[in-house]
Design a protein around this motif. Structure first.
Motif, short mmCIF file in Angstrom:
data_model
loop_
_atom_site.label_atom_id
_atom_site.label_comp_id
_atom_site.label_asym_id
_atom_site.label_seq_id
_atom_site.Cartn_x
_atom_site.Cartn_y
_atom_site.Cartn_z
N ARG A 144 1.42 -23.35 1.90
CA ARG A 144 0.20 -23.21 2.70
C ARG A 144 0.43 -22.04 3.66
O ARG A 144 1.33 -22.07 4.50
N ARG A 145 -0.34 -20.99 3.51
CA ARG A 145 -0.18 -19.79 4.33
C ARG A 145 -0.65 -20.07 5.76
O ARG A 145 -1.38 -21.03 6.01
N ILE A 196 -0.95 -7.44 -11.90
CA ILE A 196 0.50 -7.31 -12.05
C ILE A 196 1.06 -6.67 -10.78
O ILE A 196 0.51 -5.71 -10.26
N GLN A 197 2.14 -7.24 -10.27
CA GLN A 197 2.78 -6.73 -9.05
C GLN A 197 4.12 -6.09 -9.40
O GLN A 197 4.87 -6.63 -10.23
N ASP A 198 4.42 -4.97 -8.78
CA ASP A 198 5.70 -4.29 -9.02
C ASP A 198 6.83 -4.87 -8.20
O ASP A 198 8.01 -4.63 -8.47
N THR A 199 6.47 -5.62 -7.15
CA THR A 199 7.47 -6.24 -6.26
C THR A 199 7.00 -7.65 -5.91
O THR A 199 5.88 -8.05 -6.23
N PHE A 200 7.88 -8.37 -5.20
CA PHE A 200 7.52 -9.70 -4.71
C PHE A 200 7.04 -9.65 -3.26
O PHE A 200 7.14 -10.64 -2.53
N GLU A 201 6.48 -8.52 -2.87
CA GLU A 201 5.92 -8.40 -1.52
C GLU A 201 4.85 -9.46 -1.25
O GLU A 201 4.61 -9.84 -0.11
N PHE A 202 4.21 -9.94 -2.31
CA PHE A 202 3.15 -10.94 -2.12
C PHE A 202 3.72 -12.27 -1.60
O PHE A 202 2.97 -13.14 -1.18
N TRP A 203 5.05 -12.42 -1.62
CA TRP A 203 5.65 -13.60 -1.00
C TRP A 203 5.42 -13.63 0.50
O TRP A 203 5.40 -14.69 1.11
N LEU A 204 5.30 -12.46 1.10
CA LEU A 204 5.20 -12.38 2.55
C LEU A 204 3.87 -12.94 3.04
O LEU A 204 2.81 -12.64 2.50
N ASP A 205 3.96 -13.76 4.06
CA ASP A 205 2.77 -14.25 4.74
C ASP A 205 2.38 -13.17 5.75
O ASP A 205 3.15 -12.86 6.66
N PRO A 206 1.20 -12.55 5.59
CA PRO A 206 0.83 -11.43 6.47
C PRO A 206 0.92 -11.75 7.95
O PRO A 206 1.18 -10.87 8.77
N SER A 207 0.71 -13.03 8.30
CA SER A 207 0.71 -13.40 9.72
C SER A 207 2.09 -13.82 10.23
O SER A 207 2.26 -14.08 11.41
N GLU A 209 16.22 -12.15 6.63
CA GLU A 209 16.49 -13.08 5.53
C GLU A 209 15.39 -12.97 4.46
O GLU A 209 15.67 -12.94 3.25
N ILE A 210 14.14 -12.89 4.91
CA ILE A 210 13.02 -12.77 3.98
C ILE A 210 13.09 -11.43 3.25
O ILE A 210 12.92 -11.37 2.02
#
Length: 276
Positions: A62-63, A127-138, A144-145
């Protein structure tokens, strides 16, 4: 609600969802991708991001903005993948924002994706080139992340959609390059189509490519071609329209297989693999 119980095996769990073929590709073929969706009004009209995989292989999170991201490639209980993922969304939606679901337990009334998602959306795969979408923008970007994303990025095999061949994906697997095509067609007819082309020496998706077999995943058939190293997605795209035309013609054919084709079919069938 669907009448199947949570333990019933559903061989085609994404059937009836928009863009079923790309959902199968997200589950089986693509390392990093996302797809935007929304829950129905009954489930709060929440924004949902379907993702290939999340940190620690969490089923869902849950973001901080209240939306839910769910990992299609996570492990889910029961025999119905759609119900497992639907339950993960339901559980995540009940969390305080900023928290993950680390394990999924099925309720008796666990919803399937077909029940919990608003099916009027486009379900367009990105399609994403990285796992940047893991980051919660807020949320805060901690060291570590950053390290977790960096390590995960190293495991990504370059993957691209093949223009001109819907639901086909090129991947650079290191030693080899492949094109894998997710088809919503009867498996026997797919085998016959490949057989017809193979007997005419027309089963290569592009110059230097070789049909190597196919497998079934989430109820759909996925033929696979090896490409010459260094071909890139461009080689497949250059001949994609022509290949698609002759494949679809072969797929639609109702002519009995010739003697030559029947002999070729034996070798084709021997290359079939099934994945659930």
């Amino acid at each position: 609600m669907s009448s199947t119980s949570s333990n019933d095996l559903v061989r085609r769990p994404f059937e009836g969802l928009p863009n079923e073929q790309d959902l199968v590709a997200m589950r089986q073929l693509i390392p990093a991708a996302t797809m935007a969706a929304k829950t129905t009004a009954e489930y709060g009209s929440l924004d949902v991001e379907l993702a290939t995989i999340l940190p620690m292989a969490w089923p869902a999170v849950r973001r901080t903005d209240g939306s839910v991201t769910v990992g299609i490639q996570a492990g889910y209980p029961g025999g119905d993948l759609s119900r497992g993922i639907g339950q993960a969304i339901k559980l995540a939606a009940a969390l305080e924002p900023g928290n993950p679901i680390t394990t999924v337990t099925l309720d008796e009334d666990a919803p399937r994706l077909q029940d919990i998602l608003d099916l009027s959306g486009g379900f367009e795969l990105q399609i994403q080139d990285t796992f940047e979408f893991w980051l919660d923008p807020s949320a805060e970007r901690t060291g570590e992340i950053e390290q977790a994303i960096s390590q995960a990025n190293e495991s990504i095999m370059p993957t691209r959609a093949v223009a001109g061949l819907p639901h086909a994906y090129w991947v650079d697997a290191g030693a080899k390059e492949h094109v894998r095509w997710v088809l919503d067609a009867d498996e026997e007819k797919v085998i016959d189509a490949v057989t017809r082309l193979h007997a005419r020496r027309e089963s290569a998706i592009c110059e230097g490519a070789k049909y190597v077999g196919s497998f079934r995943a989430e109820g759909l058939s996925i033929p696979v071609w090896d490409l010459a190293k260094g071909s890139g997605v461009e080689a497949a795209e250059a001949e994609a329209e022509a290949f698609r035309a002759r494949f679809e013609e072969a797929l639609a054919s109702t002519e009995p297989l010739t003697t030559l084709e029947r002999r070729a079919r034996g070798g084709i069938v021997a290359r079939q693999v099934t994945l659930r």
